[in-house]
Design an enzyme around this catalytic site. Structure first.
Site, PDB file in Angstrom:
ATOM      1  N   ASP A  59      40.737  36.042  41.039  1.00  0.00           N
ATOM      2  CA  ASP A  59      40.979  35.899  42.427  1.00  0.00           C
ATOM      3  C   ASP A  59      42.271  35.367  42.516  1.00  0.00           C
ATOM      4  O   ASP A  59      42.648  34.391  41.844  1.00  0.00           O
ATOM      5  CB  ASP A  59      39.845  35.204  42.858  1.00  0.00           C
ATOM      6  CG  ASP A  59      39.823  35.150  44.657  1.00  0.00           C
ATOM      7  OD1 ASP A  59      40.337  36.098  45.322  1.00  0.00           O
ATOM      8  OD2 ASP A  59      39.345  34.227  45.252  1.00  0.00           O
ATOM      9  N   LEU A  91      34.793  45.212  21.382  1.00  0.00           N
ATOM     10  CA  LEU A  91      34.830  44.313  22.888  1.00  0.00           C
ATOM     11  C   LEU A  91      34.081  45.397  23.784  1.00  0.00           C
ATOM     12  O   LEU A  91      34.259  46.411  24.209  1.00  0.00           O
ATOM     13  CB  LEU A  91      36.033  44.153  23.481  1.00  0.00           C
ATOM     14  CG  LEU A  91      36.001  43.522  24.669  1.00  0.00           C
ATOM     15  CD1 LEU A  91      35.249  42.097  24.779  1.00  0.00           C
ATOM     16  CD2 LEU A  91      37.432  43.183  25.375  1.00  0.00           C
ATOM     17  N   HIS A 114      48.334  42.238  43.817  1.00  0.00           N
ATOM     18  CA  HIS A 114      47.531  43.277  42.856  1.00  0.00           C
ATOM     19  C   HIS A 114      48.169  43.815  41.773  1.00  0.00           C
ATOM     20  O   HIS A 114      47.555  43.617  40.518  1.00  0.00           O
ATOM     21  CB  HIS A 114      46.720  44.291  43.891  1.00  0.00           C
ATOM     22  CG  HIS A 114      46.008  43.528  45.092  1.00  0.00           C
ATOM     23  ND1 HIS A 114      45.020  42.711  44.827  1.00  0.00           N
ATOM     24  CD2 HIS A 114      45.815  43.812  46.205  1.00  0.00           C
ATOM     25  CE1 HIS A 114      44.550  42.447  45.766  1.00  0.00           C
ATOM     26  NE2 HIS A 114      44.808  43.098  47.079  1.00  0.00           N
TER      27      HIS A 114
HETATM   28  C1  IPE Z   1      35.899  38.296  44.892  1.00  0.00           C
HETATM   29  O1  IPE Z   1      36.744  37.914  45.502  1.00  0.00           O
HETATM   30  C2  IPE Z   1      35.810  39.666  44.376  1.00  0.00           C
HETATM   31  C3  IPE Z   1      36.917  40.149  43.592  1.00  0.00           C
HETATM   32  C4  IPE Z   1      37.828  39.041  43.229  1.00  0.00           C
HETATM   33  C5  IPE Z   1      36.910  41.152  43.262  1.00  0.00           C
HETATM   34  P1  IPE Z   1      37.110  37.754  47.086  1.00  0.00           P
HETATM   35  O2  IPE Z   1      38.467  37.380  47.358  1.00  0.00           O
HETATM   36  O3  IPE Z   1      36.732  39.102  47.586  1.00  0.00           O
HETATM   37  O4  IPE Z   1      35.942  36.902  47.463  1.00  0.00           O
HETATM   38  P2  IPE Z   1      35.768  35.881  48.744  1.00  0.00           P
HETATM   39  O5  IPE Z   1      36.093  36.589  50.137  1.00  0.00           O
HETATM   40  O6  IPE Z   1      37.073  34.785  48.771  1.00  0.00           O
HETATM   41  O7  IPE Z   1      34.571  34.962  48.808  1.00  0.00           O
HETATM   42  C1  IPE Z   2      41.341  39.277  43.977  1.00  0.00           C
HETATM   43  O1  IPE Z   2      42.429  38.939  44.809  1.00  0.00           O
HETATM   44  C2  IPE Z   2      41.361  40.825  43.843  1.00  0.00           C
HETATM   45  C3  IPE Z   2      40.516  41.517  44.874  1.00  0.00           C
HETATM   46  C4  IPE Z   2      39.485  40.881  45.669  1.00  0.00           C
HETATM   47  C5  IPE Z   2      40.505  42.883  45.093  1.00  0.00           C
HETATM   48  P1  IPE Z   2      42.397  38.767  46.380  1.00  0.00           P
HETATM   49  O2  IPE Z   2      42.878  39.737  46.934  1.00  0.00           O
HETATM   50  O3  IPE Z   2      40.982  38.222  46.942  1.00  0.00           O
HETATM   51  O4  IPE Z   2      43.245  37.442  46.566  1.00  0.00           O
HETATM   52  P2  IPE Z   2      43.165  36.351  47.697  1.00  0.00           P
HETATM   53  O5  IPE Z   2      42.167  35.510  47.201  1.00  0.00           O
HETATM   54  O6  IPE Z   2      43.390  36.904  49.072  1.00  0.00           O
HETATM   55  O7  IPE Z   2      44.443  35.334  47.291  1.00  0.00           O
HETATM   56 MG    MG Z   3      40.202  36.565  47.091  1.00  0.00          MG
END
Ligand code: IPE
Ligand code: IPE
Ligand code: MG
Length: 254
Positions: A19, A130, A36
């Site tokens: 995240d 793995l 991303h």
């Molecule tokens: C969780 O992250 C899902 C992934 C990293 C794929 P999110 O960014 O979607 O989660 P919330 O919305 O902060 O809980």
């Molecule tokens: C995690 O990063 C990747 C996915 C959920 C696809 P985020 O896109 O949630 O990044 P933040 O949390 O908004 O910084």
């Molecule tokens: Mg996120």
């Protein structure tokens, strides 16, 4: 897994919520998709780390059931990245002995992506260095619901007595049933929540959170998580004295 006293305890299975990509990009005044893309590098760091340390299984949360609700351009950019990674990375993973699988609601992806996923799984299925699971279009609630639906169909068809449904039978119908449950969970990005990841499988997983944003992940951060894990006492609902008995195999450890 309990090794000799001198070797630090290693998780058998590491589960990671990757995240912070969006915030990493926003801080640089760049579109979220740039974050991303930057996050893809961190995926390789994490896989390399597991291979080097001898961690047998790694589950990465790449895209949640709820992430489909993001703006269309972000979802589109993620799908493009996903397709690109499937085209680029699988051969190298195969060469390094990685077995790849995807967990999640596959029918929501385009046929091209579904085809690539199946091809990656088939190409790496004989590997065992793995076990890499990519959770994509995944939700812990979806996983449990899908398992319940399969059991219900078996019961409705007269092949299963509902009284025979116990925790181990339900667990056997969930994603990753063939792997030990995650020993250690890492979430980057500073938020301290599970966000519908492996809800059932993480019942007794040790949780570790860091403010490091996913694109900034480095080996030192992963090592800090392992060091913290090695010092924890897992009791699985028992007393400390019970869980320190080497021969003991508590329920929760499966
Ligand atoms: C969780 O992250 C899902 C992934 C990293 C794929 P999110 O960014 O979607 O989660 P919330 O919305 O902060 O809980
Ligand atoms: C995690 O990063 C990747 C996915 C959920 C696809 P985020 O896109 O949630 O990044 P933040 O949390 O908004 O910084
Ligand atoms: Mg996120």
């Amino acid at each position: 897994m309990a090794g000799p006293e001198s070797t630090p305890r290693l998780p058998r299975h590491l589960a990671v919520i990757m995240d912070g990509n969006g915030r990493w990009a926003e801080r640089r005044r760049r579109p979220r998709a740039v974050g991303h893309r930057a996050g893809a590098r961190a995926v390789n760091i994490c896989i390399d780390f597991c291979l080097e340390r001898g961690i047998g299984a790694l589950t990465l949360f790449a895209f949640s059931s709820e992430n489909w609700g993001r703006p269309q351009d972000e979802v589109g950019a993620l799908m493009k990245l996903f397709m690109g990674a499937l085209e680029r990375e699988v051969e190298e993973l195969a060469r390094r002995g990685v077995r790849v699988r995807f967990i999640g609601e596959r029918g929501r992806f385009s046929p091209a992506i579904v085809e690539r996923m199946a091809a990656a799984e088939a190409h790496t299925q004989a590997n065992s260095t793995l076990e890499l699971a990519i959770a994509a279009s995944y939700g812990g609630r979806w996983d449990i619901t899908a398992a319940a639906r399969r059991l219900a169909s078996e019961a409705a068809a007269g092949r299963l007595d509902p009284a025979a449904i116990d925790e181990s039978l339900l667990a056997a119908h969930l994603s990753l049933a063939d792997l030990p449950p995650p020993d250690l969970f890492i979430r980057t990005g500073g938020d301290q929540r599970i966000s519908n990841f492996l809800l059932w499988q993480m019942a007794y997983t040790e949780l570790w959170f860091t403010d490091v944003l996913w694109p900034e992940l480095d080996t030192a951060t992963l090592q800090a998580a392992l060091d913290d894990y090695a010092g924890r006492e897992r009791r699985f609902g028992l007393t400390g004295a019970q869980s320190r008995q080497p021969a003991h195999a508590p329920e929760g450890a499966r």
